[in-house]
Write a protein that holds these residues in place. Structure first.
Motif, PDB file in Angstrom:
ATOM      1  N   LEU A 121    -136.771 -12.720 -60.624  1.00 22.01           N
ATOM      2  CA  LEU A 121    -138.019 -13.443 -61.032  1.00 22.01           C
ATOM      3  C   LEU A 121    -137.996 -14.791 -62.208  1.00 22.01           C
ATOM      4  O   LEU A 121    -138.363 -15.954 -61.617  1.00 22.01           O
ATOM      5  N   ILE A 122    -136.861 -14.795 -62.564  1.00 24.01           N
ATOM      6  CA  ILE A 122    -136.108 -16.054 -62.939  1.00 24.01           C
ATOM      7  C   ILE A 122    -136.215 -17.032 -62.473  1.00 24.01           C
ATOM      8  O   ILE A 122    -136.246 -18.535 -62.017  1.00 24.01           O
ATOM      9  N   ARG A 154    -139.083 -18.254 -61.032  1.00 24.63           N
ATOM     10  CA  ARG A 154    -139.715 -19.197 -61.843  1.00 24.63           C
ATOM     11  C   ARG A 154    -138.739 -20.931 -62.082  1.00 24.63           C
ATOM     12  O   ARG A 154    -139.696 -21.596 -62.141  1.00 24.63           O
ATOM     13  N   GLY A 200    -140.125 -22.643 -58.627  1.00 22.05           N
ATOM     14  CA  GLY A 200    -141.755 -23.163 -58.659  1.00 22.05           C
ATOM     15  C   GLY A 200    -140.922 -24.533 -59.684  1.00 22.05           C
ATOM     16  O   GLY A 200    -142.496 -25.387 -59.279  1.00 22.05           O
ATOM     17  N   PHE A 201    -140.735 -24.528 -60.661  1.00 21.79           N
ATOM     18  CA  PHE A 201    -140.535 -25.338 -61.314  1.00 21.79           C
ATOM     19  C   PHE A 201    -140.187 -27.277 -60.709  1.00 21.79           C
ATOM     20  O   PHE A 201    -140.614 -28.250 -61.013  1.00 21.79           O
ATOM     21  N   ALA A 241    -135.941 -20.427 -54.285  1.00 24.25           N
ATOM     22  CA  ALA A 241    -135.643 -19.397 -55.071  1.00 24.25           C
ATOM     23  C   ALA A 241    -134.131 -19.320 -54.139  1.00 24.25           C
ATOM     24  O   ALA A 241    -132.816 -19.245 -55.343  1.00 24.25           O
ATOM     25  N   GLN A 293    -140.863 -26.681 -69.539  1.00 24.70           N
ATOM     26  CA  GLN A 293    -140.940 -25.640 -68.286  1.00 24.70           C
ATOM     27  C   GLN A 293    -139.830 -24.081 -69.458  1.00 24.70           C
ATOM     28  O   GLN A 293    -140.184 -23.200 -68.871  1.00 24.70           O
ATOM     29  N   GLU A 346    -142.498 -21.964 -70.852  1.00 26.16           N
ATOM     30  CA  GLU A 346    -143.011 -21.673 -70.706  1.00 26.16           C
ATOM     31  C   GLU A 346    -142.557 -20.428 -70.467  1.00 26.16           C
ATOM     32  O   GLU A 346    -142.636 -19.057 -70.313  1.00 26.16           O
ATOM     33  N   LEU A 347    -141.080 -20.173 -69.529  1.00 25.50           N
ATOM     34  CA  LEU A 347    -140.442 -18.965 -69.084  1.00 25.50           C
ATOM     35  C   LEU A 347    -140.034 -18.113 -70.160  1.00 25.50           C
ATOM     36  O   LEU A 347    -139.756 -16.984 -69.813  1.00 25.50           O
ATOM     37  N   GLU A 367    -142.641 -16.142 -70.792  1.00 24.09           N
ATOM     38  CA  GLU A 367    -143.709 -14.955 -69.975  1.00 24.09           C
ATOM     39  C   GLU A 367    -142.389 -13.612 -70.037  1.00 24.09           C
ATOM     40  O   GLU A 367    -143.116 -12.450 -70.136  1.00 24.09           O
TER      41      GLU A 367
END
Length: 500
Positions: free
Chosen positions: A391-392, A395, A398-399, A404, A422, A425-426, A429
């Motif tokens: 997940l990390i 994300r 994506g930024f 990935a 950013q 934001e992470l 989450e």
């Protein structure tokens, strides 16, 4: 995640301020041992949590790591040391409910903690006589080896073959004077070749092998930071290599019993005995695997407290055990346990402690038996650590508009190109998924590896309502748990870091 044996481990630790969670992955014991030596030499690890994940480890490696880690807590100020065996580690609190060492096993989303539970007696024993079967006793001239011979003789065994290091022992021992046949073989039990030669001679000249008693072992006590590879190998050889050789070479024999004499040091650790703890824990793990494989005969391990009047160690060892809350065992008490154990038909592992001080003062010949059992701590909707790692990275990718797979797990988030907004934001989450995540978490743990190691110490919010801890019942007729293990004897005081 740091690979054991990383030559830059000390530099990484020097570059970290404040509390630290170190996840150290080991694929072999020598590399792990070297990294543990680095930690043992540091005086600034009081706020460090050490995680030792063993996703695909063999029982032998898991035992080696567990024994060494338990001993490490006796020599250092590490806040928590946790061995995590089994599937990919799930995120959560890995701290020990009692003390600073914990050995967990993860399977099917459930975390199981090694635990001890008192039992009043060993299981019922068989009354069958062994006939012409031969009992092979490795380390047969030591105190526990001789006590085992006496117990076997009392159960009707009349043929014995003793394996030992000495070329000219004081032989035969008085405990075997009633034997019909007793032979001694000078043999390095850690050498499979020498053991093979001795066993072939025993079968051809004495008779079929019906019991194996593994009481061989040596001590070379020294603090972890001063150990070298040669001293460790010398301690591992008779206990671990000897157990492996005796097991491998008797799988086709009509065994009724395979008994390992172990030590509580392998379960609970002791300062200055890291190698001995690792050897005993690994040998115990092999015995438990032997039982799961339904190998011939009962697979038994007795993990002894200090045995007075002939055990390994000296008066200082006995004193350290008492301070730790582990009452020593007299030879008379050991014999009473062995009288039952040599006739058991059920596999299992038991720790044996002597009488508490009050009972000892009253000359009450009590012992405390604890059977290894399983404590399941189930957390619903537990999150696999690898899922969080993915997940990390996703994300971050994506930024940055990247794939990935291109996201390094060791590079700084800032070096990757992520900005403060950013990262916040992470962090938000992650805060929604885990309890205890601060808004500045990504500024404290600045890479994927460092962040995942920190998250492994937190509780997922989905798992906050945990199922209460349950312990497998030890009762007459109860099914034996598939996985057994041990951290502290019941009702014993928690040892201080200086004990041992």
């Amino acid at each position: 995640m740091v690979q054991a044996g990383d030559p830059k481990l000390s530099d990484r630790l020097d570059a970290t301020d404040g509390p630290l969670t170190l996840a150290l992955r080991a694929s072999d014991f020598p590399a792990l041992h070297e990294s543990l030596r680095v930690l043992a030499r540091r005086a600034d690890c009081a706020r460090m949590t050490l995680l030792l994940p063993l996703a695909d480890a063999s029982p032998e490696l898991a035992g080696l790591v567990s024994g060494a880690a338990a001993a490490l807590t006796r020599e250092t100020a590490l806040d928590t040391v946790a061995v995590i065996e089994g599937e990919a580690a799930i995120v959560g609190d890995w701290s020990a409910p009692d003390g600073r060492f914990a050995h967990w096993r993860v399977a099917d989303g459930t975390r199981r903690l090694r635990a001890l539970q008192s039992v009043t007696a060993l299981p019922a024993a068989s009354a069958d006589t062994p006939g012409d079967l031969v009992a092979v006793v490795a380390g047969g001239m030591g105190a526990l080896g001789r006590a085992s011979i006496a117990a076997l003789a009392g159960a009707g065994w009349r043929r014995f073959a003793l394996l030992g290091r000495s070329e000219t022992p004081d032989f035969p021992p008085n405990e075997a004077m009633s034997a019909e046949i007793i032979r001694y073989f000078a043999c390095d039990v850690g050498s499979e070749t020498e053991v093979h030669t001795a066993l072939e001679t025993i079968r051809s000249e004495i008779g079929p092998i019906g019991a194996v008693i593994q009481a061989a072992g040596v001590l070379d006590d020294r603090l972890l930071g001063t150990q070298d590879d040669a001293s460790v190998a010398a301690v591992l050889r008779p206990k671990l290599a000897g157990t492996k050789a005796l097991d491998n070479l008797t799988r086709d024999d009509p065994l009724r019993l395979f008994l390992l004499h172990g030590s509580i040091v392998g379960l609970l650790g002791n300062a200055g005995q890291t190698a001995y703890a690792a050897a005993n824990a690994a040998a115990q793990a092999l015995m438990e695997e032997r039982g799961r494989e339904n190998a011939p005969g009962a697979s038994l391990t007795l993990c002894w407290s200090f045995v007075e009047g002939g055990g390994m160690g000296d008066a200082s060892t006995a004193s350290a055990f008492r301070k730790a809350g582990w009452p020593p065992v007299t030879l008379g008490q050991a014999r009473s346990v062995l009288d039952q154990a040599v006739s058991l038909t059920t596999s299992g592992t038991w720790a044996v402690f002597g009488a508490p001080m009050a009972a000892a003062a009253a000359q009450t010949p009590e012992i405390t038996l604890t059977e290894t059992t399983l404590a399941a701590i189930e957390r619903q909707d537990a999150v696999p650590l690898e899922d969080i790692r993915a997940l990390i990275r996703a994300r971050a990718a994506g930024f940055l508009g990247e794939d990935a797979d291109a996201i390094s797990e060791t590079a700084s988030f800032f070096d990757l190109g992520l900005g403060s907004m950013q990262l916040q934001e992470l962090a938000g989450e992650l805060e929604s998924r885990f309890e205890g995540v601060s808004p500045t978490v990504l500024f404290q743990y600045t890479s994927v590896d460092a962040l995942c190691a920190h998250l492994a110490t937190l509780t997922p919010r989905a798992a906050a309502e945990a199922v209460p801890e349950t312990r497998a019942a030890i009762a007459a007729g109860a099914a034996a748990p598939a996985y057994r293990s041990l951290p502290t004897p019941p009702n014993a005081p928690a040892p201080s870091p200086s004990s041992g």
